[in-house]
Design a protein around this motif. Structure first.
Motif, PDB file in Angstrom:
ATOM      1  N   GLU A  65      16.147 -11.845  35.137  1.00 49.97           N
ATOM      2  CA  GLU A  65      17.469 -11.653  34.555  1.00 49.97           C
ATOM      3  C   GLU A  65      17.649 -12.570  33.354  1.00 49.97           C
ATOM      4  OE1 GLU A  65      19.924  -9.923  33.552  1.00 49.97           O
ATOM      5  OE2 GLU A  65      20.617  -9.410  35.579  1.00 49.97           O
ATOM      6  N   ILE A  66      18.434 -12.094  32.388  1.00 49.46           N
ATOM      7  CA  ILE A  66      18.786 -12.870  31.199  1.00 49.46           C
ATOM      8  C   ILE A  66      20.305 -12.873  31.096  1.00 49.46           C
ATOM      9  CG2 ILE A  66      18.534 -13.094  28.704  1.00 49.46           C
ATOM     10  CD1 ILE A  66      16.002 -11.257  29.008  1.00 49.46           C
ATOM     11  N   ILE A  67      20.879 -14.075  31.126  1.00 42.95           N
ATOM     12  CA  ILE A  67      22.330 -14.227  31.099  1.00 42.95           C
ATOM     13  C   ILE A  67      22.727 -14.898  29.787  1.00 42.95           C
ATOM     14  CG2 ILE A  67      24.361 -15.154  32.277  1.00 42.95           C
ATOM     15  CD1 ILE A  67      22.809 -13.148  33.951  1.00 42.95           C
ATOM     16  N   LEU A  68      23.548 -14.221  28.991  1.00 43.14           N
ATOM     17  CA  LEU A  68      24.046 -14.763  27.736  1.00 43.14           C
ATOM     18  C   LEU A  68      25.550 -14.962  27.847  1.00 43.14           C
ATOM     19  CD1 LEU A  68      23.583 -15.479  24.704  1.00 43.14           C
ATOM     20  CD2 LEU A  68      24.078 -13.073  24.198  1.00 43.14           C
ATOM     21  N   ALA A  69      25.996 -16.203  27.685  1.00 41.37           N
ATOM     22  CA  ALA A  69      27.424 -16.524  27.787  1.00 41.37           C
ATOM     23  C   ALA A  69      28.007 -15.970  29.089  1.00 41.37           C
ATOM     24  CB  ALA A  69      28.180 -15.996  26.579  1.00 41.37           C
ATOM     25  N   GLU A  70      27.257 -16.200  30.182  1.00 38.49           N
ATOM     26  CA  GLU A  70      27.668 -15.868  31.541  1.00 38.49           C
ATOM     27  C   GLU A  70      27.703 -14.363  31.836  1.00 38.49           C
ATOM     28  OE1 GLU A  70      31.361 -17.874  32.289  1.00 38.49           O
ATOM     29  OE2 GLU A  70      30.419 -19.849  32.314  1.00 38.49           O
ATOM     30  N   ILE A  73      22.659  -9.570  29.651  1.00 37.92           N
ATOM     31  CA  ILE A  73      22.542  -8.957  28.329  1.00 37.92           C
ATOM     32  C   ILE A  73      22.464  -7.440  28.413  1.00 37.92           C
ATOM     33  CG2 ILE A  73      21.421 -11.008  27.378  1.00 37.92           C
ATOM     34  CD1 ILE A  73      18.791  -9.365  27.343  1.00 37.92           C
ATOM     35  N   TRP A  74      22.121  -6.926  29.601  1.00 41.80           N
ATOM     36  CA  TRP A  74      21.959  -5.483  29.745  1.00 41.80           C
ATOM     37  C   TRP A  74      23.251  -4.781  30.142  1.00 41.80           C
ATOM     38  CZ3 TRP A  74      17.568  -4.630  27.543  1.00 41.80           C
ATOM     39  CH2 TRP A  74      16.547  -5.580  27.646  1.00 41.80           C
ATOM     40  N   GLY A  75      24.303  -5.550  30.472  1.00 40.72           N
ATOM     41  CA  GLY A  75      25.551  -4.941  30.926  1.00 40.72           C
ATOM     42  C   GLY A  75      26.268  -4.178  29.840  1.00 40.72           C
ATOM     43  N   ASN A  76      26.264  -4.727  28.624  1.00 38.17           N
ATOM     44  CA  ASN A  76      26.927  -4.091  27.477  1.00 38.17           C
ATOM     45  C   ASN A  76      26.103  -4.419  26.243  1.00 38.17           C
ATOM     46  OD1 ASN A  76      28.576  -3.427  25.258  1.00 38.17           O
ATOM     47  ND2 ASN A  76      30.462  -3.803  26.429  1.00 38.17           N
ATOM     48  N   LEU A  77      25.189  -3.520  25.898  1.00 41.20           N
ATOM     49  CA  LEU A  77      24.257  -3.798  24.815  1.00 41.20           C
ATOM     50  C   LEU A  77      24.958  -3.980  23.472  1.00 41.20           C
ATOM     51  CD1 LEU A  77      21.240  -1.449  25.648  1.00 41.20           C
ATOM     52  CD2 LEU A  77      21.373  -3.933  25.883  1.00 41.20           C
ATOM     53  N   THR A  78      26.020  -3.237  23.238  1.00 37.87           N
ATOM     54  CA  THR A  78      26.743  -3.373  21.980  1.00 37.87           C
ATOM     55  C   THR A  78      27.326  -4.774  21.841  1.00 37.87           C
ATOM     56  OG1 THR A  78      27.315  -1.024  21.945  1.00 37.87           O
ATOM     57  CG2 THR A  78      28.649  -2.485  20.583  1.00 37.87           C
ATOM     58  N   ASP A  79      27.919  -5.258  22.908  1.00 34.33           N
ATOM     59  CA  ASP A  79      28.490  -6.600  22.891  1.00 34.33           C
ATOM     60  C   ASP A  79      27.391  -7.654  22.743  1.00 34.33           C
ATOM     61  OD1 ASP A  79      30.789  -8.494  23.343  1.00 34.33           O
ATOM     62  OD2 ASP A  79      29.527  -9.040  25.051  1.00 34.33           O
ATOM     63  N   THR A  80      26.288  -7.468  23.465  1.00 30.39           N
ATOM     64  CA  THR A  80      25.187  -8.432  23.382  1.00 30.39           C
ATOM     65  C   THR A  80      24.663  -8.528  21.966  1.00 30.39           C
ATOM     66  OG1 THR A  80      24.499  -8.084  25.678  1.00 30.39           O
ATOM     67  CG2 THR A  80      22.837  -8.939  24.156  1.00 30.39           C
ATOM     68  N   ARG A  81      24.479  -7.411  21.297  1.00 41.48           N
ATOM     69  CA  ARG A  81      23.889  -7.418  19.959  1.00 41.48           C
ATOM     70  C   ARG A  81      24.832  -7.984  18.906  1.00 41.48           C
ATOM     71  NH1 ARG A  81      20.905  -1.686  21.318  1.00 41.48           N
ATOM     72  NH2 ARG A  81      19.183  -2.666  22.497  1.00 41.48           N
ATOM     73  N   LYS A  82      26.117  -8.047  19.222  1.00 35.54           N
ATOM     74  CA  LYS A  82      27.055  -8.755  18.344  1.00 35.54           C
ATOM     75  C   LYS A  82      26.933 -10.264  18.520  1.00 35.54           C
ATOM     76  CE  LYS A  82      30.649  -5.175  18.133  1.00 35.54           C
ATOM     77  NZ  LYS A  82      32.043  -4.831  18.522  1.00 35.54           N
ATOM     78  N   LEU A 155      23.087 -14.478   9.890  1.00 33.74           N
ATOM     79  CA  LEU A 155      24.296 -15.241  10.229  1.00 33.74           C
ATOM     80  C   LEU A 155      25.588 -14.514   9.873  1.00 33.74           C
ATOM     81  CD1 LEU A 155      23.084 -18.697   8.905  1.00 33.74           C
ATOM     82  CD2 LEU A 155      23.325 -18.031  11.309  1.00 33.74           C
ATOM     83  N   MET A 156      25.497 -13.407   9.170  1.00 28.11           N
ATOM     84  CA  MET A 156      26.691 -12.760   8.624  1.00 28.11           C
ATOM     85  C   MET A 156      27.700 -12.336   9.692  1.00 28.11           C
ATOM     86  SD  MET A 156      26.956 -12.634   5.309  1.00 28.11           S
ATOM     87  CE  MET A 156      27.996 -11.199   4.963  1.00 28.11           C
ATOM     88  N   HIS A 157      27.221 -11.953  10.898  1.00 32.69           N
ATOM     89  CA  HIS A 157      28.165 -11.492  11.924  1.00 32.69           C
ATOM     90  C   HIS A 157      28.498 -12.584  12.948  1.00 32.69           C
ATOM     91  CE1 HIS A 157      24.181 -10.691  13.678  1.00 32.69           C
ATOM     92  NE2 HIS A 157      24.753 -10.759  14.873  1.00 32.69           N
ATOM     93  N   ASP A 158      28.193 -13.863  12.587  1.00 32.99           N
ATOM     94  CA  ASP A 158      28.582 -15.024  13.390  1.00 32.99           C
ATOM     95  C   ASP A 158      28.061 -14.930  14.825  1.00 32.99           C
ATOM     96  OD1 ASP A 158      29.788 -17.466  13.854  1.00 32.99           O
ATOM     97  OD2 ASP A 158      31.710 -16.579  14.442  1.00 32.99           O
ATOM     98  N   PRO A 159      26.736 -14.898  15.001  1.00 25.58           N
ATOM     99  CA  PRO A 159      26.158 -14.774  16.352  1.00 25.58           C
ATOM    100  C   PRO A 159      26.318 -16.054  17.160  1.00 25.58           C
ATOM    101  CG  PRO A 159      24.426 -15.161  14.761  1.00 25.58           C
ATOM    102  CD  PRO A 159      25.682 -14.985  13.971  1.00 25.58           C
ATOM    103  N   ASP A 160      26.292 -15.931  18.489  1.00 22.20           N
ATOM    104  CA  ASP A 160      26.304 -17.100  19.369  1.00 22.20           C
ATOM    105  C   ASP A 160      24.977 -17.839  19.319  1.00 22.20           C
ATOM    106  OD1 ASP A 160      28.872 -16.766  20.279  1.00 22.20           O
ATOM    107  OD2 ASP A 160      28.300 -15.576  22.029  1.00 22.20           O
ATOM    108  N   ILE A 161      23.892 -17.095  19.105  1.00 24.20           N
ATOM    109  CA  ILE A 161      22.557 -17.703  19.105  1.00 24.20           C
ATOM    110  C   ILE A 161      21.684 -16.975  18.087  1.00 24.20           C
ATOM    111  CG2 ILE A 161      21.841 -16.271  21.066  1.00 24.20           C
ATOM    112  CD1 ILE A 161      20.074 -18.643  21.966  1.00 24.20           C
ATOM    113  N   LEU A 162      20.936 -17.756  17.318  1.00 23.84           N
ATOM    114  CA  LEU A 162      20.051 -17.217  16.289  1.00 23.84           C
ATOM    115  C   LEU A 162      18.612 -17.385  16.756  1.00 23.84           C
ATOM    116  CD1 LEU A 162      19.485 -16.173  13.393  1.00 23.84           C
ATOM    117  CD2 LEU A 162      19.547 -18.571  12.644  1.00 23.84           C
ATOM    118  N   PHE A 163      17.879 -16.277  16.825  1.00 23.38           N
ATOM    119  CA  PHE A 163      16.480 -16.290  17.221  1.00 23.38           C
ATOM    120  C   PHE A 163      15.600 -16.255  15.968  1.00 23.38           C
ATOM    121  CE2 PHE A 163      18.667 -14.568  20.894  1.00 23.38           C
ATOM    122  CZ  PHE A 163      18.017 -15.175  21.963  1.00 23.38           C
TER     123      PHE A 163
END
Length: 318
Positions: A65-70, A73-82, A155-163
């Motif tokens: 499992e991968i948890i981003l901001a609690e 990441i697979w629960g809502n892909l649109t939200d994750t990719r933002k 960085l343009m869409h203000d991500p939580d984490i930059l890979f």
């Protein structure tokens, strides 16, 4: 108080071929803290890019499992990719557009208002020292400039984490150092960065913590300084010989001034007990063993020494 932004739990990926299955990533666990530069270190083929693909929703894991901001990441892909952004190894800029146009075009994908997009473009062009080239077409950019522009775009869409996936691969040494400075400035402004690399000096220069990956498994995770303490003896003598016999390595480990010894790619490494070892005595012993000394150097332990100690192979062995 440290806040976790990314949790990776028992992550594995197996690829099936016609005749076999290949375990590329095996039961990997780690956390990334908000605001840190987290390094993922290992040679090519270690599983770094596959792990990056799973963390950025491009590859489905076999398990884990991968948890981003609690949130998964697979629960809502649109939200994750933002919430995430990735800078890949290859140049995927639109070379027919200017630097500014590349940023504004990216902003449209995230429905940013035009005024806000213009402000952000100016900000990140300035941060990446590209303001003077903002209206130049990207086709005329050097590799280092293109890489900085890719980071600005991410960085343009203000991500939580930059890979950042191997961000300095192919750059000359000067461009690499310049990019390091831009990454430091970016992190100082609060951006969380996940950095994959096979250059040992990169995490030493940039990272708060480093995970060492080898053959799909996590071998160690800590600050660079704490990882270097894993090496038996903080002073390392590297002797390039062209060939190291098994019996020579066995006898090297028994020398009174040597804590441990390893051999890889024609280089014999002595992990010394003394902070100021007697290299003359070591040379005398090597000559008594008919060792052809091509080069010899003494250095404080590095992350490459840590990697050799943990895996028996060097990071340069690519």
């Amino acid at each position: 108080m440290t806040q976790t932004i990314l949790n990776v739990e028992n992550l594995s990926k197996t690829f099936s071929t016609k005749n076999s299955q290949i375990d590329v990533v095996r039961d990997v666990n780690f956390e990334v803290n908000r605001g840190e530069i987290f390094g993922f270190l290992g040679p090519n083929g270690a599983g770094k890019t596959t792990t990056m693909g799973m963390l950025t929703t491009q590859i489905r894991p076999t398990s884990g499992e991968i948890i981003l901001a609690e949130k998964s990441i697979w629960g809502n892909l649109t939200d994750t990719r933002k919430r995430i952004s990735i800078v890949t190894q290859h140049n995927n800029l639109d070379r027919g557009l200017t630097a500014r146009e590349n940023l504004l075009f990216h902003a449209r994908y995230f429905n940013l208002p035009s005024d806000e997009a213009a402000k952000r473009a100016d900000r990140f062009l300035d941060l990446m020292d590209l303001t003077e080239r903002a209206d130049d077409r990207v086709v005329n950019f050097s590799g280092g400039m293109a890489q900085r522009l890719k980071i600005a775009r991410a960085l343009m869409h203000d991500p939580d984490i930059l890979f950042l996936d191997e961000p300095t691969t192919g750059l000359d040494p000067q461009s690499r150092v310049l990019l390091w400075e831009e990454i430091k400035k970016l992190n100082a402004q609060g951006t969380t960065i996940f950095l994959t690399t096979h250059y040992m000096e990169e995490p030493e220069q940039l990272c708060d913590r480093v995970a060492i990956l080898h053959e799909g498994q996590l071998k160690a995770l800590n600050t660079p300084e704490e990882l270097k303490k894993l090496v038996p003896g903080q002073n390392v003598v590297s002797v390039r010989t062209g060939d190291v016999r098994d019996e020579l390595l066995s006898e090297a480990k028994t020398l009174p001034e040597v804590e441990d010894a390893t051999a890889e790619m024609g280089t014999l490494r002595f992990y010394m007990k003394d902070a100021t070892p007697d290299l003359g005595e070591l040379v005398k012993w090597l000559r008594s063993q008919d060792v052809n000394i091509l080069s010899m150097n003494l250095h404080l332990s590095t992350l490459n020494d840590v990697f050799v100690h943990l895996t028996g192979k060097g990071l340069e062995q690519r």
